[in-house]
Scaffold this motif. Structure first.
Motif, PDB file in Angstrom:
ATOM      1  N   GLN A 111      37.703  30.276 -31.390  1.00 40.45           N
ATOM      2  CA  GLN A 111      39.093  30.650 -31.160  1.00 40.45           C
ATOM      3  C   GLN A 111      39.641  30.009 -29.879  1.00 40.45           C
ATOM      4  O   GLN A 111      40.773  29.526 -29.858  1.00 40.45           O
ATOM      5  N   ASP A 112      38.849  30.010 -28.824  1.00 39.57           N
ATOM      6  CA  ASP A 112      39.317  29.440 -27.557  1.00 39.57           C
ATOM      7  C   ASP A 112      39.606  27.950 -27.691  1.00 39.57           C
ATOM      8  O   ASP A 112      40.592  27.435 -27.144  1.00 39.57           O
ATOM      9  N   THR A 113      38.725  27.250 -28.421  1.00 33.94           N
ATOM     10  CA  THR A 113      38.921  25.811 -28.610  1.00 33.94           C
ATOM     11  C   THR A 113      40.208  25.532 -29.376  1.00 33.94           C
ATOM     12  O   THR A 113      41.017  24.686 -28.984  1.00 33.94           O
ATOM     13  N   PHE A 114      40.413  26.250 -30.480  1.00 34.31           N
ATOM     14  CA  PHE A 114      41.635  26.055 -31.273  1.00 34.31           C
ATOM     15  C   PHE A 114      42.871  26.442 -30.463  1.00 34.31           C
ATOM     16  O   PHE A 114      43.917  25.791 -30.571  1.00 34.31           O
ATOM     17  N   TYR A 115      42.749  27.471 -29.625  1.00 38.47           N
ATOM     18  CA  TYR A 115      43.875  27.891 -28.788  1.00 38.47           C
ATOM     19  C   TYR A 115      44.247  26.785 -27.803  1.00 38.47           C
ATOM     20  O   TYR A 115      45.435  26.474 -27.628  1.00 38.47           O
ATOM     21  N   GLN A 116      43.239  26.168 -27.160  1.00 43.19           N
ATOM     22  CA  GLN A 116      43.506  25.081 -26.217  1.00 43.19           C
ATOM     23  C   GLN A 116      44.123  23.877 -26.911  1.00 43.19           C
ATOM     24  O   GLN A 116      44.893  23.116 -26.309  1.00 43.19           O
ATOM     25  N   LEU A 117      43.801  23.695 -28.189  1.00 40.08           N
ATOM     26  CA  LEU A 117      44.376  22.589 -28.947  1.00 40.08           C
ATOM     27  C   LEU A 117      45.759  22.917 -29.507  1.00 40.08           C
ATOM     28  O   LEU A 117      46.366  22.091 -30.190  1.00 40.08           O
ATOM     29  N   GLY A 118      46.260  24.124 -29.226  1.00 39.38           N
ATOM     30  CA  GLY A 118      47.627  24.469 -29.596  1.00 39.38           C
ATOM     31  C   GLY A 118      47.765  25.368 -30.806  1.00 39.38           C
ATOM     32  O   GLY A 118      48.886  25.670 -31.224  1.00 39.38           O
ATOM     33  N   PHE A 119      46.655  25.823 -31.367  1.00 42.50           N
ATOM     34  CA  PHE A 119      46.707  26.656 -32.575  1.00 42.50           C
ATOM     35  C   PHE A 119      46.336  28.102 -32.249  1.00 42.50           C
ATOM     36  O   PHE A 119      45.283  28.357 -31.661  1.00 42.50           O
ATOM     37  N   THR A 120      47.207  29.027 -32.627  1.00 45.13           N
ATOM     38  CA  THR A 120      46.891  30.451 -32.564  1.00 45.13           C
ATOM     39  C   THR A 120      46.745  30.951 -33.988  1.00 45.13           C
ATOM     40  O   THR A 120      47.700  30.907 -34.775  1.00 45.13           O
ATOM     41  N   LEU A 121      45.533  31.396 -34.331  1.00 46.80           N
ATOM     42  CA  LEU A 121      45.210  31.804 -35.699  1.00 46.80           C
ATOM     43  C   LEU A 121      44.591  33.193 -35.695  1.00 46.80           C
ATOM     44  O   LEU A 121      43.836  33.534 -34.791  1.00 46.80           O
ATOM     45  N   GLU A 122      44.915  33.952 -36.699  1.00 47.73           N
ATOM     46  CA  GLU A 122      44.318  35.273 -36.876  1.00 47.73           C
ATOM     47  C   GLU A 122      43.796  35.378 -38.301  1.00 47.73           C
ATOM     48  O   GLU A 122      44.448  34.957 -39.254  1.00 47.73           O
TER      49      GLU A 122
END
Length: 607
Positions: free
Chosen positions: A490-501
Motif C-alpha cells: 500500500q505504501d509503495t502504491f501510495y507514493q506512486l500516486g495511487f490510493t486504493l482500498e
C-alpha cells in the motif's frame, strides 16, 4: 597399528594447488606481474604475448629492481616486501602483498626473472622450470625487472584444457592492461601481441590522455569529469555523455585507491545514475576511482585481489551515485548531446535503430527573469529563449488550442527569435518536429521529447507523485493474488500516486491516481506496476519508482501521428529545454537529431 593417511604436501605440489587460485588464465599472470611492476615504481611497462599468453609472456619494467638475494627469495612462497605482520593487512597501500604470485606462476610454467638494481653493474638471472630451480647466475641487463613465462600450464594439462582460444585469451589480457593503464596514467604502457602493437599510452599523468590513447581521441569530447568529496570519501574520474554507449560493461573501469576491482555495487550506482538516460541494452563508459582510508576497506578478500570489502557499502554507493548524478546534471554536461546525423553510413552507438554519434546542440541560456519559479536550479541554466515574454507549458497550450494558427501569426512568432536560438519550422508526418538553430537543422521526436518532459516533471517531486482526486471513484477487478500484492504494498502504491482500498475479495476501489495519467489508462497502469513488481523480483522503492515514471511518461506523452499546431510545437520545445536532460527520453533514445552545416553540404554534394 593404524596406517597414517594424512601427510604434508611437498612444496612443489602445494605451489601448483595455490596456482589454481592465483593463476586461472594468462590475463591473471599479466595482472600479477604488472601490479608488481607498478609497486616497484616503474615509469614504463612493456607487455609482450604470443598466442594469447599461452605460449609466451614477457613483462619488462624500469622499476627499482632487486638484488640477487631478493630475486631468489621473491620466487619462494609467502615471500614479500609489502607486509611483515598480520597487523599490516589492515593498512595495505601496495597492489601486491600476498607473496604468492611469483611462486604460483613459476610452478605451472617455464619461468625466468632478470633484475638489476640501479647501483649494481650486473643483473641477476633466475630460471625455474615447473616449480624447480634450474639456474641462478649473473647476467647483463638494464635497470629494472624482466619476467618471462612460457608454456603456461604445461605440467597441469587439466587446467590448460579449460583455457579459451588464443584470441579470446588475448582479449582478456587487453582488457586488464587497459584498466591498469587507466588506473596509473603516469606510467607509459605498451602491449604487443604476436609482434603487433595493440596498446600504447603516453604516461603523461593525465587520465584523459590515457583514455584517449586507449579508446581514441573522439571519445575525449564526450567525457564528463567526476569530482566528489564527502564524509572521507573522494570519487574522481570520468563518465561519458549518454550518447556514448557500448553493448557491455567492458568500457567501465572501477578502482579503489588506484586498485582495479570488480564491484557490483559501483556498477549498480552507475546504472541508477544513468537510469532514465540509457536504453536497456546500453552501457556508458566510466573510469572511476574511489579514494578512501585504507582502514575502511579489506583488500584481502579475494585470492586474485579482484574485489575489496567496504566497512559501509551503502555509504560508498551513495557517494558514487551522487558523484555521477552531479556530473550528469552539471551545466555544460549536455551542450553536445543532440545527435548529429553523419553523411554516409550511420555509426551505431548501441542505441536502438542505429542511433548516430552526438554533436553540439548549442543551447543558449534563457533570460533568468522569466524562469518559472518551479523550475530546478540545474534546469534554469539551460532554458533557451523559445517563447515570448511568458512561460507557457505544453500541457496548457495543448488543452487550450484546438485550431491551427494562421501562417501570418507563425511568421510573426518566428521573427522574434535571434540568430543563436532554436525555433520551430513545422512538423513531419505528425511525428517529428523540424526546427532551426544557428548551427544547423534540428529534428525532434515529439513523443520522446514529451516523455522526457513528463518524466522530469514527476521526478522533481521528492515525495509522493502529484495526484488527482477522483470525483467518482473507480472499481477495478483483480485476481486474489494481485489484490494481495496491492494490499501488501500500500505504501509503495501510495507514493506512486495511487490510493486504493479493497472492497471485496477481488475488487479494489481507486480513490486517487497520478495527475499526469488519463483516467482511462488507470487500470492498465496499475496492471503494469503489478507486472513490474513480478518481473523485478523484490525491487527497491527507487528502482520501482524509476520504472513506473518511465512507463507513466510513455503512456501519457503525445503519440506519433498526433498533429500539433505551431504554438503547441513552440511550447513543447520550450518545455523540453526546461528539463535537466533534454537530449534523451527516459528510455535512453535520442530526442533530438542535428544536421550540421557540414553534413548538409555533403548531402547536397557541395564539398
Amino acid at each position: 597399528m593404524s596406517q597414517q593417511v594424512i601427510h604434508i604436501l611437498d612444496e612443489n605440489t602445494a605451489n601448483k594447488i595455490a596456482a589454481g587460485e592465483v593463476v586461472e588464465r594468462p590475463a591473471a599472470v599479466i595482472k600479477e606481474l604488472v601490479e608488481n611492476s607498478i609497486d616497484a615504481g616503474s615509469k614504463n611497462i612493456e607487455i609482450e604475448i604470443i598466442d594469447g599468453g599461452i605460449k609466451f609472456i614477457r613483462v619488462t619494467d624500469d622499476g627499482n629492481g632487486m638484488s640477487r638475494e631478493d630475486a631468489q627469495l621473491a620466487v619462494k612462497r609467502h615471500a614479500t616486501s609489502k607486509i611483515r605482520t598480520a597487523e599490516d593487512l589492515a593498512a595495505i597501500n601496495s597492489l601486491g602483498f600476498r607473496g604468492e604470485a611469483l611462486p604460483s606462476i613459476a610452478a605451472v610454467s617455464n619461468f625466468t626473472l632478470t633484475t638489476r638494481l640501479l647501483d649494481e653493474p650486473m643483473a641477476s638471472y633466475v630460471e625455474i622450470q615447473g616449480g624447480i630451480f634450474a639456474d641462478v647466475r649473473e647476467a647483463g641487463a638494464g635497470c629494472g625487472t624482466t619476467i618471462t613465462v612460457s608454456d603456461l600450464f604445461f605440467n597441469t594439462p587439466a587446467r590448460r584444457k579449460f583455457l579459451k582460444t588464443p584470441s579470446a585469451e588475448s582479449g582478456h589480457i587487453s582488457d586488464i592492461v587497459t584498466k591498469l593503464s587507466m588506473s596509473h596514467p603516469q606510467i607509459a604502457f605498451k602491449l604487443i601481441s604476436n609482434q603487433r602493437m595493440v596498446l600504447s599510452t603516453r604516461g603523461s599523468g593525465r587520465l584523459t590522455d590515457a583514455i584517449a590513447d586507449i579508446y581514441g581521441h573522439k571519445v575525449t569530447p564526450e567525457l564528463l569529469p567526476v569530482e566528489y568529496s564527502n564524509e572521507g570519501i573522494e570519487v574522481s574520474g570520468y563518465v561519458a555523455k549518454p550518447a556514448l554507449l557500448k553493448s557491455s560493461r567492458q568500457w567501465q573501469t572501477f578502482m579503489v585507491n588506484q586498485r582495479v576491482v570488480n564491484s557490483r555495487m559501483m556498477a549498480k550506482a552507475l546504472d541508477n545514475a544513468y537510469f532514465s538516460l540509457l536504453p536497456k541494452n546500453g552501457y556508458p563508459l566510466a573510469v572511476l576511482d574511489i579514494h578512501i582510508s585504507v582502514e575502511s576497506i579489506d583488500v584481502n578478500v579475494h585470492p586474485q585481489k579482484k574485489e575489496v570489502k567496504f566497512s559501509d557499502d551503502q555509504k560508498i554507493y551513495r557517494a558514487v551515485y551522487k558523484a555521477i548524478s552531479s556530473s550528469l546534471a552539471a551545466p555544460g554536461s549536455h551542450t553536445q548531446a543532440a545527435a548529429t546525423v553523419q553523411s554516409g553510413p550511420m555509426v551505431s552507438q548501441g542505441l536502438p535503430g542505429g542511433s548516430e554519434s552526438y554533436g553540439s546542440a548549442n543551447v543558449q541560456p534563457r533570460n533568468p527573469n522569466i524562469i518559472d519559479s518551479n523550475t530546478s536550479v540545474a534546469s534554469r541554466q539551460w532554458m533557451p529563449e523559445l517563447w515570448r515574454e511568458e512561460s507557457v507549458s505544453f500541457s496548457d497550450v495543448r488543452e487550450s488550442i484546438k485550431q491551427e494558427e494562421q501562417l501570418t501569426e507563425c511568421a510573426t512568432s518566428v521573427s522574434r527569435y535571434t540568430d543563436d536560438q532554436l525555433y520551430p519550422l513545422g512538423q513531419i508526418d505528425s511525428c517529428y518536429i523540424v526546427a532551426q538553430g544557428q548551427d544547423g537543422l534540428y529534428i525532434i521526436d515529439q513523443h520522446a521529447a514529451h516523455e522526457r518532459i513528463l518524466y522530469d516533471r514527476m521526478s522533481r517531486s521528492k515525495g509522493r507523485v502529484p495526484v488527482q482526486q477522483l470525483l467518482v471513484v473507480q472499481y477495478l477487478e483483480f485476481t486474489n493474488d494481485d489484490c494481495d500484492i496491492i494490499t501488501g504494498n500500500q505504501d509503495t502504491f501510495y507514493q506512486l500516486g495511487f490510493t486504493l482500498e479493497q472492497v471485496g475479495p477481488d475488487t479494489m476501489r481507486l480513490i486517487e491516481m497520478p495527475a499526469d495519467i488519463p483516467l482511462a489508462d488507470a487500470e492498465a497502469v496499475l496492471r503494469q506496476i503489478l507486472k513490474l513488481i513480478a518481473e523485478m523480483h523484490q525491487p527497491t522503492a527507487q528502482e520501482l519508482r524509476h520504472a513506473y515514471l518511465q512507463m507513466a511518461a510513455c503512456r501519457s506523452a503525445i503519440k506519433a501521428g498526433e498533429k500539433l499546431n505551431m504554438r503547441q510545437i513552440q511550447a513543447l520545445i520550450s518545455e523540453l529545454y526546461t528539463t535537466d536532460l533534454p537530449y534523451t527520453c527516459p528510455h535512453g533514445r535520442p530526442t533530438i537529431v542535428r544536421f550540421g552545416p557540414d553534413e548538409l553540404a555533403k548531402m547536397f554534394k557541395r564539398t
